[in-house]
Write a protein that holds these residues in place. Sequence first.
Motif, PDB file in Angstrom:
ATOM      1  N   ARG A   8     -10.661 -12.575  -1.771  1.00 53.36           N
ATOM      2  CA  ARG A   8      -9.806 -11.053  -0.252  1.00 53.36           C
ATOM      3  C   ARG A   8      -8.636 -11.234   0.388  1.00 53.36           C
ATOM      4  N   LEU A   9      -8.642 -12.569  -0.077  1.00 48.01           N
ATOM      5  CA  LEU A   9      -7.189 -12.773   1.328  1.00 48.01           C
ATOM      6  C   LEU A   9      -5.675 -11.629   0.570  1.00 48.01           C
ATOM      7  N   GLY A  10      -5.301 -11.000   0.949  1.00 52.16           N
ATOM      8  CA  GLY A  10      -4.508  -9.903   0.717  1.00 52.16           C
ATOM      9  C   GLY A  10      -2.894 -10.988  -0.078  1.00 52.16           C
ATOM     10  N   THR A  57       0.334  -8.757   9.718  1.00 53.53           N
ATOM     11  CA  THR A  57      -0.344  -9.903   9.622  1.00 53.53           C
ATOM     12  C   THR A  57       0.040 -11.148  10.248  1.00 53.53           C
ATOM     13  N   TYR A  94     -10.195 -18.304   3.867  1.00 54.85           N
ATOM     14  CA  TYR A  94     -11.116 -17.521   3.880  1.00 54.85           C
ATOM     15  C   TYR A  94     -12.313 -18.312   3.311  1.00 54.85           C
ATOM     16  N   ALA A 116       0.837  -2.933   7.880  1.00 55.47           N
ATOM     17  CA  ALA A 116       0.750  -3.638   8.950  1.00 55.47           C
ATOM     18  C   ALA A 116       0.826  -4.836   9.401  1.00 55.47           C
ATOM     19  N   ILE A 126      -5.313  -9.063  11.881  1.00 55.90           N
ATOM     20  CA  ILE A 126      -4.610  -8.187  10.564  1.00 55.90           C
ATOM     21  C   ILE A 126      -4.245  -6.972  12.163  1.00 55.90           C
ATOM     22  N   VAL A 129      -0.907  -5.864  -3.354  1.00 57.17           N
ATOM     23  CA  VAL A 129      -2.481  -4.872  -2.808  1.00 57.17           C
ATOM     24  C   VAL A 129      -1.987  -3.723  -2.727  1.00 57.17           C
ATOM     25  N   ASP A 185      -0.010 -10.816  -0.592  1.00 52.50           N
ATOM     26  CA  ASP A 185       0.897 -10.735   0.394  1.00 52.50           C
ATOM     27  C   ASP A 185       0.996 -11.759   0.943  1.00 52.50           C
ATOM     28  N   ARG A 186      -0.084 -12.096   2.008  1.00 53.76           N
ATOM     29  CA  ARG A 186      -0.069 -12.914   3.113  1.00 53.76           C
ATOM     30  C   ARG A 186      -0.048 -14.330   2.067  1.00 53.76           C
ATOM     31  N   ASN A 237       0.448  -1.431   0.404  1.00 51.57           N
ATOM     32  CA  ASN A 237      -0.037  -0.081  -0.075  1.00 51.57           C
ATOM     33  C   ASN A 237       0.178   1.255   0.098  1.00 51.57           C
TER      34      ASN A 237
END
Length: 279
Positions: free
Chosen positions: A97-99, A126, A92, A124, A141, A56, A101-102, A9
Motif C-alpha cells: 500500500r505504500l506509494g 510525502t 508499512y 502531495a 502525507i 501511483v 514513488d515513495r 496522479n
Amino acid sequence: MILDLDIGNTLSKWRLKDVASSEIRSRGAVWTREEWRPGADIPDLDVVEAVRISSVARESVLRDTVTLLQRQVGVVHVARSAPEALGVSCGYDEPGRLGVDRWMGVLAGYQLTGGCCSVDCGSAITMDFVLPGGRHLGGYIIPGLRLMKESLKLGTRNVAIDPDSEADELLAPGCNTVEAVNHGIYMSAVSAVNRIYSEVCDREGVALPLLLTGGDARVVSRGLRIPHAVWPDMVYAGLEACYPLTAAERAGRLAGAPLPPPVPPLEKIRASLAFSMLL
Ligand SMILES: Nc1ncnc2c1ncn2[C@@H]1O[C@H](COP(=O)(O)OP(=O)(O)OP(=O)(O)O)[C@@H](O)[C@H]1O
Ligand SMILES: CC(C)(CO)[C@@H](O)C(=O)NCCC(=O)O
Ligand SMILES: [K+]
C-alpha cells in the motif's frame, strides 16, 4: 534507449536514457492519461529497448500503459513496493500500500546516504524515514502546495507561487488575499517539513541527511534552514537501483545524485525543536 516513466496522479514524467553512455537524452511531462500516443505524449518507441515504470495512478492507467508498451518494447519493468528491497525493510503494515514513488525515493536515498529522510514535494508532500541499517519507519502525507491552494475557495486558485520568489518574501505576512494564501501555504509546508524532520530525528536519536525531490522541491528548499540536498531524479534513481541496465547503474552510480548533504548535530536539532515547542 531506456524510457523511464514516473506516472503520478496528475502529472506523468518521462526521460530517455542512453544505454551505452548512461546519459539522459531528453525528458518531458504530460498529464496522466489512459491512452498514450508514442511520438506525442511520450517518445517514439522505435528507439526504446527497455521501459521502467513507477506508477501511483489508477490500476487501469498502468494496465493500459503496460499493454501499449509491451506491443513495441521487449523489456517492461514495473516497480512495486515490497516488504524488503536493496537492504531496506518497509515500515508499512501492508507494504504493497505504500506509494511506489515513495518507495523508489526511499531506496534511492538509502543507496546514496545509508539512512535518510526523503521528501517528495509534489501533488502531495510525502516524507519517509529510513534509519542506518535499513529500517524504513513509514512516513507522513500532507497536501502539496497546489492542492492546499485549490482547497481554499478564495479565487486564488490560478495564482501560483512564483517558484523563483525569495523565501524571505514568501514567509512574510501577505498584504492581499493572493499573498496571504500563497505565503500561508508556503509557511505551512516549510514548517511541516522542518517539524516532522526534527521530531523524528529526536525520537530515533539520530540526525539523518535530508533529501528533497518533486515539482516544488526547489521552492520548498529555499525556505528550509536545515542542510539538505535537492535530487530531481530521485524516483528515477530508485528505478535505476531496482533495475540496473547500464554499466554505470550496475556499478551503483545513480544519475543526477547530489553529494550527500551535511547532517546537523543532533543536539542542534533538539535545541531548535525545544525552542519551537515553547512557542
Ligand atoms: N505543469 C504543471 N502542472 C502541475 N503542477 C506543476 C506544473 N509545473 C510545476 N508544478 C508544481 O509541481 C507540483 C507537482 O509536482 P510533481 O510533478 O512532483 O507532482 P507529483 O506528485 O509527481 O504529481 P502526481 O500527483 O501526478 O504524482 C505542483 O504542486 C505544482 O506546484
Ligand atoms: C501519496 C502519493 C499520492 C504521492 O504521490 C502516492 O505515493 C500514493 O498514492 N500513495 C499511496 C498511499 C500511501 O503511500 O500510503
Ligand atoms: K510524485
